[in-house]
Structures are given as structure tokens and as C-alpha cells.
Design a protein around this motif. Structure first.
Motif, PDB file in Angstrom:
ATOM      1  N   ARG A 183       0.820  -1.217   0.000  1.00  0.00           N
ATOM      2  CA  ARG A 183       0.000   0.000   0.000  1.00  0.00           C
ATOM      3  C   ARG A 183       0.854   1.267   0.000  1.00  0.00           C
ATOM      4  O   ARG A 183       0.351   2.352  -0.292  1.00  0.00           O
ATOM      5  N   ASP A 184       2.147   1.150   0.331  1.00  0.00           N
ATOM      6  CA  ASP A 184       3.032   2.310   0.364  1.00  0.00           C
ATOM      7  C   ASP A 184       3.811   2.481  -0.942  1.00  0.00           C
ATOM      8  O   ASP A 184       4.726   3.308  -1.003  1.00  0.00           O
ATOM      9  N   VAL A 185       3.451   1.723  -1.956  1.00  0.00           N
ATOM     10  CA  VAL A 185       4.158   1.753  -3.235  1.00  0.00           C
ATOM     11  C   VAL A 185       3.228   2.285  -4.319  1.00  0.00           C
ATOM     12  O   VAL A 185       2.061   1.885  -4.386  1.00  0.00           O
ATOM     13  N   VAL A 186       3.737   3.199  -5.126  1.00  0.00           N
ATOM     14  CA  VAL A 186       2.975   3.747  -6.253  1.00  0.00           C
ATOM     15  C   VAL A 186       3.627   3.265  -7.547  1.00  0.00           C
ATOM     16  O   VAL A 186       4.743   3.696  -7.871  1.00  0.00           O
ATOM     17  N   PRO A 187       2.996   2.357  -8.303  1.00  0.00           N
ATOM     18  CA  PRO A 187       3.562   1.909  -9.579  1.00  0.00           C
ATOM     19  C   PRO A 187       3.612   3.055 -10.588  1.00  0.00           C
ATOM     20  O   PRO A 187       2.710   3.898 -10.634  1.00  0.00           O
ATOM     21  N   LEU A 188       4.678   3.089 -11.387  1.00  0.00           N
ATOM     22  CA  LEU A 188       4.852   4.116 -12.410  1.00  0.00           C
ATOM     23  C   LEU A 188       4.683   3.517 -13.794  1.00  0.00           C
ATOM     24  O   LEU A 188       5.011   2.345 -14.018  1.00  0.00           O
ATOM     25  N   THR A 189       4.172   4.318 -14.720  1.00  0.00           N
ATOM     26  CA  THR A 189       3.990   3.844 -16.087  1.00  0.00           C
ATOM     27  C   THR A 189       5.267   3.975 -16.907  1.00  0.00           C
ATOM     28  O   THR A 189       5.368   3.377 -17.982  1.00  0.00           O
ATOM     29  N   MET A 190       6.246   4.750 -16.444  1.00  0.00           N
ATOM     30  CA  MET A 190       7.494   4.898 -17.186  1.00  0.00           C
ATOM     31  C   MET A 190       8.271   3.582 -17.168  1.00  0.00           C
ATOM     32  O   MET A 190       8.157   2.778 -16.237  1.00  0.00           O
ATOM     33  N   SER A 191       9.059   3.353 -18.217  1.00  0.00           N
ATOM     34  CA  SER A 191       9.857   2.136 -18.298  1.00  0.00           C
ATOM     35  C   SER A 191      11.024   2.199 -17.319  1.00  0.00           C
ATOM     36  O   SER A 191      11.363   3.263 -16.779  1.00  0.00           O
ATOM     37  N   VAL A 192      11.652   1.057 -17.121  1.00  0.00           N
ATOM     38  CA  VAL A 192      12.805   0.995 -16.228  1.00  0.00           C
ATOM     39  C   VAL A 192      13.941   1.863 -16.766  1.00  0.00           C
ATOM     40  O   VAL A 192      14.625   2.563 -16.007  1.00  0.00           O
ATOM     41  N   ASP A 193      14.159   1.829 -18.081  1.00  0.00           N
ATOM     42  CA  ASP A 193      15.221   2.646 -18.682  1.00  0.00           C
ATOM     43  C   ASP A 193      14.952   4.136 -18.477  1.00  0.00           C
ATOM     44  O   ASP A 193      15.872   4.908 -18.174  1.00  0.00           O
ATOM     45  N   GLU A 194      13.712   4.545 -18.654  1.00  0.00           N
ATOM     46  CA  GLU A 194      13.368   5.953 -18.440  1.00  0.00           C
ATOM     47  C   GLU A 194      13.570   6.349 -16.984  1.00  0.00           C
ATOM     48  O   GLU A 194      14.066   7.449 -16.690  1.00  0.00           O
ATOM     49  N   ALA A 195      13.193   5.455 -16.069  1.00  0.00           N
ATOM     50  CA  ALA A 195      13.358   5.749 -14.645  1.00  0.00           C
ATOM     51  C   ALA A 195      14.836   5.848 -14.275  1.00  0.00           C
ATOM     52  O   ALA A 195      15.236   6.723 -13.498  1.00  0.00           O
ATOM     53  N   LEU A 196      15.669   4.968 -14.833  1.00  0.00           N
ATOM     54  CA  LEU A 196      17.105   5.034 -14.569  1.00  0.00           C
ATOM     55  C   LEU A 196      17.700   6.335 -15.089  1.00  0.00           C
ATOM     56  O   LEU A 196      18.525   6.964 -14.428  1.00  0.00           O
ATOM     57  N   THR A 197      17.279   6.739 -16.284  1.00  0.00           N
ATOM     58  CA  THR A 197      17.755   8.010 -16.837  1.00  0.00           C
ATOM     59  C   THR A 197      17.338   9.172 -15.953  1.00  0.00           C
ATOM     60  O   THR A 197      18.116  10.109 -15.718  1.00  0.00           O
ATOM     61  N   TYR A 198      16.128   9.118 -15.451  1.00  0.00           N
ATOM     62  CA  TYR A 198      15.620  10.162 -14.559  1.00  0.00           C
ATOM     63  C   TYR A 198      16.451  10.243 -13.290  1.00  0.00           C
ATOM     64  O   TYR A 198      16.787  11.329 -12.801  1.00  0.00           O
ATOM     65  N   VAL A 199      16.819   9.075 -12.734  1.00  0.00           N
ATOM     66  CA  VAL A 199      17.624   9.033 -11.511  1.00  0.00           C
ATOM     67  C   VAL A 199      19.034   9.532 -11.769  1.00  0.00           C
ATOM     68  O   VAL A 199      19.568  10.356 -11.014  1.00  0.00           O
ATOM     69  N   ILE A 200      19.665   9.026 -12.836  1.00  0.00           N
ATOM     70  CA  ILE A 200      21.054   9.391 -13.129  1.00  0.00           C
ATOM     71  C   ILE A 200      21.187  10.882 -13.401  1.00  0.00           C
ATOM     72  O   ILE A 200      22.170  11.518 -13.008  1.00  0.00           O
ATOM     73  N   SER A 201      20.192  11.468 -14.071  1.00  0.00           N
ATOM     74  CA  SER A 201      20.247  12.899 -14.400  1.00  0.00           C
ATOM     75  C   SER A 201      19.810  13.774 -13.242  1.00  0.00           C
ATOM     76  O   SER A 201      19.754  14.999 -13.389  1.00  0.00           O
ATOM     77  N   MET A 202      19.488  13.159 -12.087  1.00  0.00           N
ATOM     78  CA  MET A 202      19.046  13.902 -10.904  1.00  0.00           C
ATOM     79  C   MET A 202      17.791  14.719 -11.187  1.00  0.00           C
ATOM     80  O   MET A 202      17.620  15.829 -10.702  1.00  0.00           O
ATOM     81  N   GLY A 203      16.912  14.169 -12.033  1.00  0.00           N
ATOM     82  CA  GLY A 203      15.650  14.822 -12.327  1.00  0.00           C
ATOM     83  C   GLY A 203      15.707  15.835 -13.434  1.00  0.00           C
ATOM     84  O   GLY A 203      14.687  16.456 -13.746  1.00  0.00           O
TER      85      GLY A 203
END
Length: 227
Positions: A183-203
Motif C-alpha cells: 500500500r506504500d508503493v505507487v507503480p509508475l507507467t514509465m519504463s525501467v530505462d526511463e526511470a534510470l535516466t531520470y535518476v542518473i540525471s538527478m531529475g
């Protein structure tokens, strides 16, 4: 020179300096990493006899030959391990290393991680998630890795909890493994690659091509609804 013109010149110089750094720093870092990779792989040629090394029969050192040699070795081992005889040899080698006390613990741990990350049947980073971390009210991107197993499952039922990996930024290879309630997790529609890029670029690089806000007020959006 009047003080106003000096101020304008100073501002222009600072702007040009920052613009130049924004262009050169990524390029320099990329070239440095590539040079390190090529130099490291070139050292694999040292395992060959002196008479077989490219420098001996070419008469000169050719950068990048080690990369081709390492790639050929990996492909050759992969082709060998894909057939029945090679698979049996790999199994024998694995069993042998499992019998060596100190090597056994290191090899087994590394093999489990590599099997999870590199195997076609691996389940690493199944889905991008949004979790509250490191405290309630602060959100970050995490990745689903599975459900609690082993003795942990007796205390944290897999039907109620998920195993997630919370990466650090800008280096996602370091992070935290945590088990959180579904219940504390929100699934995202973005792909894993997109999420990794988002993390690496610091948003900075936002999935979907949207540009991030320029300030706190611009970046403010309603938080995810908690279930």
C-alpha cells in the motif's frame, strides 16, 4: 571603463565560462571513461604469448585491439557454454569453485548477482515504483526486485510486502534494499530505462520530454495520492 560596463563584461564572462564548461565537461568525462575502458581491455592481450600479440606481427601498437580480443573471448565462451558439452564443463567448473572455502562465498555471491542482472531469465528491476524515502513525505524512484523470501517471508508475508531497490544518484549502482508494504508503493507507467535516466540525471532529464520547472514554485505539483 565605467562600473556598469565592467559589471556587464563580468556577467558575460561568467556566462561564457559556464556555457563552455557545460559543453566540455560531459565530453571530457566521456572520453576519459572510453580511454579507461579501452586501456583496461587492451591489457587482456598480455595473456597471449609474445609471438601472438599484435605488436609482434604488426610492428606497432594498435589501440583497441584488446577490445576486439576481449569481445571475441566473451563470444567464444558464450558459444561454448551454449551447447551441451560446454554446459557440462561450466557446471563442472562451478562445482569445483563451490568446494573451495574462501572462493565459494565470493563466487556464489557474484554469480547470483550476475545471473539476476544479466540472465535473460533474470527478474532484476521488473518495474519502476514511487516510494517514500528516506522518511514519510519524501518521495523517490525505486525498482521492484521481487517479494520477500526465505525466513523473511515468515515475518513479512509476500502477499503484503514487496522487495525494492532504492538507487542513489547520480550513481545508481549504489543504493538500498528495502521491503515495503504494497500500500506504500505507487507503480509508475514509465519504463525501467526511463526511470534510470531520470535518476542518473538527478531529475533533469524528464521522461516524456517535459522540461522540469525552473524554481520551487514552478516545480510544485500535488503529491501522489496515498492508498
Amino acid at each position: 571603463m565605467p562600473a556598469t560596463e565592467r559589471g556587464r563584461l563580468g556577467a558575460a564572462l561568467r556566462r561564457w565560462l559556464l556555457s563552455g564548461l557545460l559543453v566540455l565537461v560531459p565530453l571530457i568525462v566521456t572520453l576519459w571513461v572510453l580511454d579507461w575502458v579501452v586501456s583496461t581491455l587492451d591489457q587482456t592481450l598480455n595473456i597471449l604469448p609474445q609471438a601472438w600479440q599484435p605488436e609482434h606481427w604488426l610492428g606497432m601498437r594498435v589501440p583497441g585491439m584488446g577490445v576486439a580480443f576481449a569481445l571475441a573471448v566473451v563470444l567464444g565462451i558464450g558459444a561454448l557454454a551454449s551447447n551441451y558439452v560446454g554446459n557440462q564443463l561450466v557446471a563442472w567448473w562451478h562445482a569445483l569453485l563451490q568446494r573451495i572455502p574462501v572462493v565459494r562465498s565470493i563466487y556464489s555471491g557474484v554469480k547470483q548477482v550476475s545471473d539476476t542482472l544479466l540472465s535473460e531469465k533474470g527478474n532484476a528491476f521488473r518495474q519502476a515504483l514511487l516510494v517514500q524515502w528516506p522518511r514519510e513525505g519524501m518521495w523517490t524512484i525505486a525498482f521492484l526486485t521481487g517479494t520477500p523470501g526465505g525466513d523473511v517471508a515468515r515475518h513479512l508475508p509476500p502477499q503484503d510486502y514487496l522487495s525494492v531497490y532504492v538507487p542513489t544518484t547520480p550513481n545508481p549502482t549504489g543504493g538500498y534494499f528495502v521491503m515495503v508494504h504494497r500500500r506504500d508503493v505507487v507503480p509508475l507507467t514509465m519504463s525501467v530505462d526511463e526511470a534510470l535516466t531520470y535518476v542518473i540525471s538527478m531529475g533533469v532529464i524528464v521522461p516524456g520530454g517535459r522540461k522540469p520547472g525552473l524554481g520551487v514554485d514552478d516545480a510544485h505539483v500535488p503529491g501522489p495520492a496515498q492508498g
